[in-house]
Design an enzyme around this catalytic site. Structure first.
Site, PDB file in Angstrom:
ATOM      1  N   GLY A   1     106.064  65.444 -19.895  1.00  0.00           N
ATOM      2  CA  GLY A   1     105.621  64.377 -18.775  1.00  0.00           C
ATOM      3  C   GLY A   1     104.535  63.509 -19.348  1.00  0.00           C
TER       4      GLY A   1
ATOM      5  N   ASP B   1      95.073  71.674 -17.056  1.00  0.00           N
ATOM      6  CA  ASP B   1      96.398  72.343 -18.022  1.00  0.00           C
ATOM      7  C   ASP B   1      95.845  73.799 -18.317  1.00  0.00           C
ATOM      8  OD1 ASP B   1      97.891  70.382 -17.678  1.00  0.00           O
ATOM      9  OD2 ASP B   1      97.324  69.527 -19.924  1.00  0.00           O
TER      10      ASP B   1
END
Length: 744
Positions: free
Chosen positions: A405, A626
């Site tokens: 992404g 993340d």
């Protein structure tokens, strides 16, 4: 006919050469009692097939068409029409239709032959093509294992019945083949380039060299590469003549593309242009390595890669140790950006510590596809011959970005300012992720971008659009969106300003400044003026703190753990995981702090500690976005409740990470409550179980860490994508003493 009853059916083979004979031999090997009959114009082939035990009876083609339940037409492509004509009366006179398939390598010719004979494509006809063969011909060359683990491409017409397709799939599956499906047109175009063109070149090369005066010496001293390439020139000439006639247009298109490339190389050699040659050779070498690695491992969109993959499973055993000194791979975010800015810079950029994971390699390959010469990676070293901000070339095909992404969103910005059209695509996981968050502000800047339904990939970007600077307020903190707009701002008239609601990683701003393109920072706003240039720079990529996070948590929750993680990036916008773990009571010491290439780095010494549940501070959420999957594992091992809010971004990562982790934790017996923007996790003891990573690499690795303290085995499904960000994760877990194994 059901798959279960396949062994009771009579199989008919029309054309008992090597291909048809191998089908018969393979079926007999797997079920000696299955009845197999064959028809062939060469009676000696039939007699030999019976003598070898591959077939039970030789018959004429009319008898075969009347009595066989499944018929495989294994004749040259131009002979298919005459075979169909010979079989037609018997096939049309049957009370129960047979299922018919073929093996020809040009499907449009076979389809046209069927329509010419039957008036339309029959529902019982399923065309197919095994990607397998041998230099020798005839039934004596038959090999019962020829199709085992080899690709077979089915090209069923829309009119083909579901039962007929299932029957043909059952036949090839019984032979051990890996089944794929393509349209007839796509099959013929692809095979023209990957099979027909190489054969044409091999025939031509051998024929040309065989006419030279020194031909004996040429063949006597030929190296392995010559022998490997020209081996296919020993194939059946009649068969290949028919193929080139049948697939003429597609072969000529492929040949034209090849001739264009050869002319460019010839010109480069005439001019002694080493840079041009190096660009071609490195692109070719690494394209083969990159796409071969994908073919060997991954499953992506069938419409794009047309491949299948097994499920990679992680299996953890209770216990294990976490001791030693390790260095995790280079930071993925910095690796992406080093390739992007190095390619757009003027001059040569050298990168050390490059992450050789599939996401970063996809970015590297995309720039090679746009004409950038790149050497490496070799042991983490990459050399990039930059082409400047306006030196990229239109790629010949869509840019495939795998699972990344980050790459897709950053590419959107820099490609919006190019003079050529591009398309960005990715694997099945990436194709589900929202892209309007970058597409909408880029459109405001003047870009023309089309997305699929729901604002998802693929992205089609029209080139040649004048961009203008904007003042953009990010609706949610996102380093990817910020970076995308700053990259687009280099190509825009005026100033582009991006204001973020909370601090996010600033690698793009740091690296742009390092490449000589100034980015101004005022409070929460970053701004850039268009019209500048990038100058080459050397990059030393720190170890990725997101990768280090798995081992920080592993050591924190494991009794007697003592671990040092070297050369970890300590960018202030990335250390949320450290701050949160320390707030939970983790024992983490920062050693040997220093700066490398504008990025702070340090060694981290972590030991076991009793963790406690906390309310995660809102200002740390974007700094650890993340790392939350493994932080959820830390919370499951902490005393009390850990609460997370204002983390809606987690729901649009590779998976809905909040729900995916909650589901897995529930399987293990960890009490949790899910909210729209967060989760509450109650720490305590938990058992083993089977969880699904949903193809999300960070979820897979997080549950692998959870296995250290589970009271039973944890089985984690769909783990192949770990290679996208952490290619040596399994090796490092073994090095420090974790109990983690894999299976398919």
């Amino acid at each position: 006919m059901s798959v279960a009853s396949f062994d009771t059916q009579t199989i008919g083979i029309v054309g008992l050469g090597m291909i048809g004979g191998s089908i018969a031999a393979g079926l007999k090997q797997r079920n000696a009692t299955q009845r197999i009959i064959a028809a062939d114009t060469d009676s000696s082939e039939l007699r030999q097939g019976v003598a070898l035990g591959f077939i039970d009876q030789a018959v004429d083609i009319e008898t075969l068409a009347a009595s066989a339940d499944v018929i495989v037409v294994a004749v040259p492509v131009l002979a298919c029409q005459s075979v169909f004509s010979a079989m037609r009366p018997a096939l049309e006179g049957r009370a129960t239709p047979a299922v018919v398939t073929d093996v020809a390598s040009v499907k449009s010719e076979v389809r046209d032959a069927a329509i010419a004979v039957f008036g339309a494509m029959p529902e019982w006809l399923v065309l197919g093509h095994p990607i397998a063969g041998a230099e020798r011909s005839g039934v004596a060359a038959a090999n019962a294992e020829l199709y085992r683990h080899r690709k077979v491409i089915l090209t069923p017409d829309t009119n083909a019945s579901t039962a007929a397709v299932a029957t043909v799939r059952a036949l090839w599956s019984r032979l051990g083949a890996n089944l794929l499906e393509l349209t007839i047109e796509r099959h013929d175009a692809v095979l023209a380039r990957t099979s027909h063109l190489p054969h044409l070149l091999a025939f031509s090369l051998v024929d040309t060299l065989a006419e030279q005066d020194e031909r004996l010496e040429i063949f006597r001293y030929a190296a392995g590469g010559f022998r490997d390439f020209t081996r296919i020139a020993a194939s059946d000439p009649v068969m290949w003549r028919d193929i080139f006639i049948s697939n003429r247009d597609a072969v000529l298109d492929a040949l034209s593309d090849y001739e264009s490339g050869i002319r460019q190389l010839r010109s480069a050699i005439e001019r002694s242009d080493g840079d041009e040659m190096l660009g071609t050779f490195t692109r070719a070498r690494h394209a083969r390595q990159f796409f071969q690695s994908l073919l060997n491992r991954s499953s992506f969109q069938a419409s794009y890669q047309d491949m299948e993959s097994n499920n990679l499973i992680y299996r953890t055993s209770p216990g294990g140790k976490v001791n030693g000194t390790i260095r995790v791979p280079g930071d993925k975010s910095i690796s992406h950006r080093s390739i992007m800015l190095g390619a757009l810079a003027e001059g040569v950029t050298e990168v050390k510590g490059f992450l050789e994971g599939e996401d970063s390699l996809a970015t590297l390959q995309a720039f090679r596809d746009m004409g950038v010469a790149i050497e490496g990676p070799v042991n983490g070293k990459v050399t990039i011959y930059g082409v400047g901000l306006n030196g990229l070339r239109k790629p010949a095909a869509p840019l495939y970005l795998g699972n990344s992404g980050t790459a897709m969103r950053l590419f959107s910005g820099l490609l919006a300012g190019q003079a050529f059209d591009t398309e960005l695509t990715g694997d099945a996981s990436l194709s589900k992720r929202p892209m309007n968050r970058v597409a909408d502000p880029l459109r405001t800047m003047g870009a023309h971008i089309e997305t699929a339904e729901g604002g998802r990939p693929p992205l089609r970007i029209s080139g040649g659009q004048p961009l203008h600077g904007i003042d953009y307020q990010l609706p949610m903190a996102s380093a990817q969106v910020k970076s995308c707009l700053l990259l687009a701002g280099m190509y825009a008239e005026g100033t582009t300003q991006v204001t973020e609601p909370a601090p996010t990683r600033d690698h793009t701003e740091r690296m742009l400044n390092g490449f000589g393109y100034p980015v101004q920072r005022s409070g929460a706003t970053a701004s850039i003026k268009g019209g500048g240039k990038l100058t080459s720079s050397n990059i030393d990529v720190p170890s990725d703190i997101s990768s280090a996070a798995f081992f920080l948590v592993a050591a924190s929750i494991t009794p007697d753990a003592d671990l040092i993680i070297e050369h970890v990036g300590m960018n202030p916008t990335r250390v949320g995981v450290l701050n949160i773990l320390r707030e939970m009571g983790a024992n983490i010491e920062v050693l040997n702090e220093r700066e490398v290439g504008g990025e702070p780095v340090a060694d981290l010494h972590v030991r076991h500690a009793r963790l406690k549940g906390i309310d995660i501070p809102d200002d740390q959420v974007p700094l650890a976005i993340d790392e939350f999957p493994v932080l959820f594992v830390a919370a499951a091992n902490a005393e009390g409740t850990t609460r997370l809010r204002n983390a809606a971004e987690l729901r649009v990562k590779e998976s809905d990470r909040i729900q995916a982790m909650a589901d897995g934790l529930s399987v293990l017996g960890v009490d949790n409550t899910v909210y729209d923007d967060g989760i509450d996790i109650v720490g305590g003891r938990y058992h083993g179980g089977e969880v699904d990573s949903l193809g999300d690499h960070r979820i897979a690795m997080a549950f692998a860490v959870a296995g250290l303290c589970a009271e039973g085995e944890i089985v984690i499904n769909d783990c192949a994508n770990v290679a996208t960000s952490f290619p040596n994760f399994l090796a490092l877990t073994s090095t420090i003493g974790m109990h983690l194994s894999t299976e398919e």
